[in-house]
Write an enzyme that holds these catalytic residues in place. Structure first.
Site, PDB file in Angstrom:
ATOM      1  N   PHE A  70     -27.123 -34.274  -9.816  1.00 35.97           N
ATOM      2  CA  PHE A  70     -26.869 -35.287  -8.416  1.00 35.97           C
ATOM      3  C   PHE A  70     -27.362 -34.348  -6.845  1.00 35.97           C
ATOM      4  O   PHE A  70     -28.320 -35.435  -6.115  1.00 35.97           O
ATOM      5  CB  PHE A  70     -25.554 -35.785  -8.296  1.00 35.97           C
ATOM      6  CG  PHE A  70     -25.181 -36.311  -7.539  1.00 35.97           C
ATOM      7  CD1 PHE A  70     -25.575 -38.163  -7.217  1.00 35.97           C
ATOM      8  CD2 PHE A  70     -24.952 -36.012  -5.986  1.00 35.97           C
ATOM      9  CE1 PHE A  70     -25.254 -38.497  -5.610  1.00 35.97           C
ATOM     10  CE2 PHE A  70     -24.117 -37.098  -4.827  1.00 35.97           C
ATOM     11  CZ  PHE A  70     -24.516 -38.022  -4.653  1.00 35.97           C
ATOM     12  N   SER A  71     -26.851 -33.646  -7.239  1.00 38.26           N
ATOM     13  CA  SER A  71     -26.828 -33.083  -5.573  1.00 38.26           C
ATOM     14  C   SER A  71     -28.930 -33.434  -4.973  1.00 38.26           C
ATOM     15  O   SER A  71     -29.004 -33.414  -3.937  1.00 38.26           O
ATOM     16  CB  SER A  71     -26.593 -31.434  -5.815  1.00 38.26           C
ATOM     17  OG  SER A  71     -24.712 -31.353  -5.475  1.00 38.26           O
ATOM     18  N   ASP A 115     -14.811 -31.209  -2.403  1.00 41.78           N
ATOM     19  CA  ASP A 115     -15.095 -31.888  -3.834  1.00 41.78           C
ATOM     20  C   ASP A 115     -13.183 -32.688  -3.119  1.00 41.78           C
ATOM     21  O   ASP A 115     -13.004 -34.235  -3.689  1.00 41.78           O
ATOM     22  CB  ASP A 115     -14.816 -30.982  -4.934  1.00 41.78           C
ATOM     23  CG  ASP A 115     -15.881 -31.067  -5.760  1.00 41.78           C
ATOM     24  OD1 ASP A 115     -16.617 -31.412  -5.234  1.00 41.78           O
ATOM     25  OD2 ASP A 115     -15.506 -30.070  -6.358  1.00 41.78           O
ATOM     26  N   LYS A 167     -17.678 -22.266  -9.709  1.00 42.17           N
ATOM     27  CA  LYS A 167     -16.852 -22.754  -8.665  1.00 42.17           C
ATOM     28  C   LYS A 167     -15.606 -21.925  -8.214  1.00 42.17           C
ATOM     29  O   LYS A 167     -14.782 -21.581  -7.080  1.00 42.17           O
ATOM     30  CB  LYS A 167     -16.039 -24.113  -8.830  1.00 42.17           C
ATOM     31  CG  LYS A 167     -17.346 -25.744  -8.542  1.00 42.17           C
ATOM     32  CD  LYS A 167     -16.406 -26.405  -8.867  1.00 42.17           C
ATOM     33  CE  LYS A 167     -17.287 -27.842  -8.216  1.00 42.17           C
ATOM     34  NZ  LYS A 167     -16.934 -29.029  -8.830  1.00 42.17           N
ATOM     35  N   TYR A 217     -20.802 -38.699 -13.621  1.00 38.52           N
ATOM     36  CA  TYR A 217     -21.426 -40.296 -13.428  1.00 38.52           C
ATOM     37  C   TYR A 217     -22.934 -40.689 -13.722  1.00 38.52           C
ATOM     38  O   TYR A 217     -23.203 -41.476 -14.317  1.00 38.52           O
ATOM     39  CB  TYR A 217     -21.458 -40.113 -11.686  1.00 38.52           C
ATOM     40  CG  TYR A 217     -22.880 -38.634 -11.526  1.00 38.52           C
ATOM     41  CD1 TYR A 217     -23.897 -38.925 -12.019  1.00 38.52           C
ATOM     42  CD2 TYR A 217     -22.132 -37.234 -11.847  1.00 38.52           C
ATOM     43  CE1 TYR A 217     -25.135 -37.712 -11.731  1.00 38.52           C
ATOM     44  CE2 TYR A 217     -22.945 -36.714 -11.553  1.00 38.52           C
ATOM     45  CZ  TYR A 217     -24.946 -36.046 -12.264  1.00 38.52           C
ATOM     46  OH  TYR A 217     -25.317 -35.487 -12.135  1.00 38.52           O
ATOM     47  N   GLY A 262      -9.956 -26.010 -14.870  1.00 41.70           N
ATOM     48  CA  GLY A 262     -11.454 -25.448 -14.137  1.00 41.70           C
ATOM     49  C   GLY A 262     -11.032 -25.827 -12.898  1.00 41.70           C
ATOM     50  O   GLY A 262     -10.349 -26.214 -12.731  1.00 41.70           O
ATOM     51  N   ALA A 287     -12.869 -28.163 -10.920  1.00 44.93           N
ATOM     52  CA  ALA A 287     -12.214 -29.245 -10.581  1.00 44.93           C
ATOM     53  C   ALA A 287     -11.142 -29.526 -10.126  1.00 44.93           C
ATOM     54  O   ALA A 287     -10.772 -30.842  -9.168  1.00 44.93           O
ATOM     55  CB  ALA A 287     -12.951 -30.818 -11.421  1.00 44.93           C
ATOM     56  N   GLY A 324     -17.269 -40.975 -11.212  1.00 49.53           N
ATOM     57  CA  GLY A 324     -17.380 -40.319 -10.272  1.00 49.53           C
ATOM     58  C   GLY A 324     -18.154 -40.120  -8.692  1.00 49.53           C
ATOM     59  O   GLY A 324     -18.449 -39.112  -8.023  1.00 49.53           O
TER      60      GLY A 324
END
Length: 244
Positions: free
Chosen positions: A15-16, A101, A64, A205, A126, A128, A226
């Protein structure tokens, strides 16, 4: 020209990159955004060495949490959460870790919360899930983690009873189950216990409506994907990168 990017594994779907590339073009910003697809986090210093013009990075699955040793300092919120999804390259070249986030998730969720949404189940444990847990606690919503195997901090899907589902009317999927191309997959949630009182937020998403979202919607639940969270966390990252 400034450079920004995303660090993760198997991130061609990102997405980024699309979001920031379109932002830079439409707003006439002299910058580029690149994917750094690493099979091992040990390759991260190589990214920095080869790209001295980097000013900021996003971090995604599965790095992350394991990115911490490569950072020079941590924002207090990121430290409390225990996960980083945004890195700012400071003027002196040092790296500061942030978590945006939790902000994106919280702001995307707020408009849909009702008075009876007091307890939540978080599917997955995780990076997220840590941000989601922090955000929900900040909103005074009590949380329980759900994992494939029970542990000190999480119950298993097999332990999810009708009583637990009736009590926990907010459900957040932080697992990648259902992401394109494996769109038929979903966490083994007993969806027959869901009702119109439930709010299900799937962090995925792509596709816009996951198999889990479809099953929950069929039971009358409110469902969210999302995308809005991603947009909001990206805007917060951009704000951080542009601070003096």
């Amino acid at each position: 020209m400034r450079k920004f990017g995303l660090v993760g594994r198997n991130i061609s779907y990102s997405f980024s990159r699309k979001y920031f590339s379109e932002k830079f073009t439409s707003e006439g910003i002299n910058a580029t955004y690149e994917n750094f697809d690493l099979q091992d986090i040990k390759q991260f210093p190589e990214v920095l060495a080869k790209n001295p013009e980097l000013k900021g990075l996003n971090v995604t699955i599965p790095y992350k949490e394991v990115i911490f040793p490569f950072l020079d300092s941590l924002d207090e919120t990121a430290q409390q959460i225990g996960a980083v999804n945004t890195i700012k390259v400071e003027r002196n070249g040092s790296l500061t870790g942030y978590n945006t986030d939790y902000f994106g998730f919280s702001e995307a969720l707020k408009p849909f919360l009702k008075l009876h949404h007091k307890k939540a189940l978080i599917l997955g444990t995780g990076g997220a899930s840590k941000a989601v847990n922090y955000a929900l606690n900040s909103l005074d919503i009590k949380t329980r983690l759900v994992s494939r195997s029970p542990s000190k901090n999480a119950i298993s899907y097999q332990q999810l009873s009708e009583e637990i589902l009736e009590e926990h009317t907010v459900i957040i999927n932080t697992t990648p189950l259902g992401t394109h191309p494996k769109v038929e997959e979903y966490p083994p949630l007993p969806v027959n216990y869901l009702s119109s009182r439930h709010l299900l937020f799937d962090l995925i998403y792509n596709p816009p409506q996951t198999a889990l979202m479809k099953l929950a919607a069929a039971r009358g639940a409110t469902v969210l994907n999302g995308e809005k969270m991603l947009e909001l966390q990206a805007l917060k990252a951009w704000e951080i990168w542009n601070r003096d």
